[in-house]
Scaffold this motif. Structure first.
Motif, short mmCIF file in Angstrom:
data_model
loop_
_atom_site.label_atom_id
_atom_site.label_comp_id
_atom_site.label_asym_id
_atom_site.label_seq_id
_atom_site.Cartn_x
_atom_site.Cartn_y
_atom_site.Cartn_z
N LEU A 94 0.95 -1.27 0.16
CA LEU A 94 0.09 0.03 0.03
C LEU A 94 0.90 1.25 0.09
CD1 LEU A 94 -2.84 1.11 0.26
CD2 LEU A 94 -2.48 1.08 2.68
N GLU A 95 1.80 1.39 0.77
CA GLU A 95 2.84 2.38 0.86
C GLU A 95 3.47 2.39 -0.73
OE1 GLU A 95 5.18 5.76 1.81
OE2 GLU A 95 3.36 4.84 2.82
N THR A 98 1.24 4.08 -2.88
CA THR A 98 1.22 5.57 -2.54
C THR A 98 2.37 6.43 -2.97
OG1 THR A 98 -0.12 4.95 -0.39
CG2 THR A 98 0.90 7.08 -0.56
N GLN A 99 3.47 6.09 -2.92
CA GLN A 99 4.40 6.73 -3.55
C GLN A 99 4.48 6.91 -4.93
OE1 GLN A 99 8.19 5.06 -1.92
NE2 GLN A 99 7.48 5.04 0.32
N TYR A 101 1.89 7.05 -6.87
CA TYR A 101 0.85 8.06 -7.11
C TYR A 101 1.50 9.69 -6.74
CZ TYR A 101 -2.40 4.45 -7.81
OH TYR A 101 -3.07 3.04 -8.29
N GLU A 102 2.41 9.61 -5.58
CA GLU A 102 3.19 10.73 -5.20
C GLU A 102 3.97 11.32 -6.30
OE1 GLU A 102 3.85 11.94 -0.96
OE2 GLU A 102 4.13 9.79 -1.06
N ARG A 108 0.35 13.75 -0.92
CA ARG A 108 0.42 12.50 0.00
C ARG A 108 -0.84 12.40 0.54
NH1 ARG A 108 3.57 8.45 1.49
NH2 ARG A 108 2.71 7.14 3.39
N ALA A 111 -2.87 10.74 -2.52
CA ALA A 111 -2.12 9.59 -3.04
C ALA A 111 -2.58 8.58 -2.12
CB ALA A 111 -0.57 9.92 -3.00
N GLU A 112 -2.80 8.65 -0.74
CA GLU A 112 -3.07 7.70 0.19
C GLU A 112 -4.45 7.42 0.03
OE1 GLU A 112 -2.40 9.46 3.99
OE2 GLU A 112 0.03 8.50 4.01
N GLN A 113 -5.41 8.14 -0.31
CA GLN A 113 -6.81 7.92 -0.47
C GLN A 113 -7.01 7.19 -1.78
OE1 GLN A 113 -8.72 11.77 -0.35
NE2 GLN A 113 -8.68 11.81 1.83
N ALA A 115 -4.70 5.09 -3.40
CA ALA A 115 -4.12 3.79 -3.28
C ALA A 115 -4.91 3.05 -2.17
CB ALA A 115 -2.79 3.97 -2.25
N THR A 119 -6.85 -0.27 -3.93
CA THR A 119 -6.50 -1.42 -3.33
C THR A 119 -7.90 -2.21 -3.01
OG1 THR A 119 -4.33 -0.62 -2.60
CG2 THR A 119 -5.33 -2.52 -1.35
#
Length: 229
Positions: A94-95, A98-99, A101-102, A108, A111-113, A115, A119
């Motif tokens: 997941l991380e 996220t990276q 998309y960043e 950030r 990107a987390e949302q 991801a 997922t």
């Protein structure tokens, strides 16, 4: 809404078809021009060209099938590896997403949302697409590639072979070369049109290398014909 017709959706069979037709024209025309320049009889020229057509079509089909199948095997291995990674360490994956998309320009939080939501929807498909660049468009299709390559090679090879029936004299090496260059120019233009690429550049590229190949075989055939004679 509007219809979008992207060239990338047909890149798999288009590449195989263009390669096969180009190889069929160049290799068969070169064979015919070479043996004709060496002083071979009309029967020998026809046999050589026909054998080149059959052998070339089978070789192209086998080569495409083996190479694209190898690509498919590699893709399957990557799918299984990614599936194991997702099962073993979903937080790290997941991380990682996220990276990605960043790096593409999202902040950030967003990107987390993204991801998290992707997922939850389909983690494996998301990682295959966004991490590895794999998609249905680029998926390996060995049978399609082999069939397109063999069929296009046969069509391409048949064009210079038909020239033998029109010119049976000493000018055959030059006739088949000129006709084949015209066929190559048409092929280059059609390929550029189908791929939505610049036509002139494609035509110049394909005719240059075709002319080079045929000139080399004519030179060798003339040299060997003189030496043997």
């Amino acid at each position: 809404m509007h219809e979008e017709n992207h060239a990338v959706t047909r890149i798999g069979w288009l590449r195989a078809a263009i390669l096969g037709a180009n190889d069929g024209i160049v290799s068969t025309a070169s064979l015919i021009a070479g043996v004709a320049a060496a002083g071979a009889s009309e029967a020998s020229i026809l046999i050589t060209g026909s054998a080149g057509l059959v052998a070339g079509a089978m070789s192209m089909a086998a080569g495409e099938y083996v190479s694209v199948s190898s690509q498919g095997d590699a893709e399957k291995a990557d799918v299984e590896l990614e599936r194991r990674h997702l099962a073993a360490d979903p937080e790290f994956e997941l991380e990682e997403l996220t990276q990605i998309y960043e790096a593409r320009g999202l902040d950030r939080l967003l990107a987390e949302q993204v991801a998290v939501q992707l997922t939850a929807h389909d983690a494996l498909d998301t990682h295959l697409r966004d991490e590895l660049g794999m998609s249905a468009v680029s998926a390996a299709r060995p049978i399609q590639a082999a069939a397109a390559s063999a069929a296009s090679f046969s069509v391409g090879a048949a064009l210079p072979l038909a020239t033998v029936l029109l010119d049976r004299g000493t000018s055959l090496p030059w006739t088949v070369s000129a006709a084949s260059l015209a066929f190559l120019a048409i092929l280059g233009a059609l390929g550029a049109w189908a791929g939505q690429a610049p036509v002139v550049r494609a035509v110049v590229r394909v005719t240059f290398w075709g002319a080079f190949a045929m000139a080399a075989t004519i030179a060798i055939g003339s040299l060997l014909g003189t030496t043997v004679g």
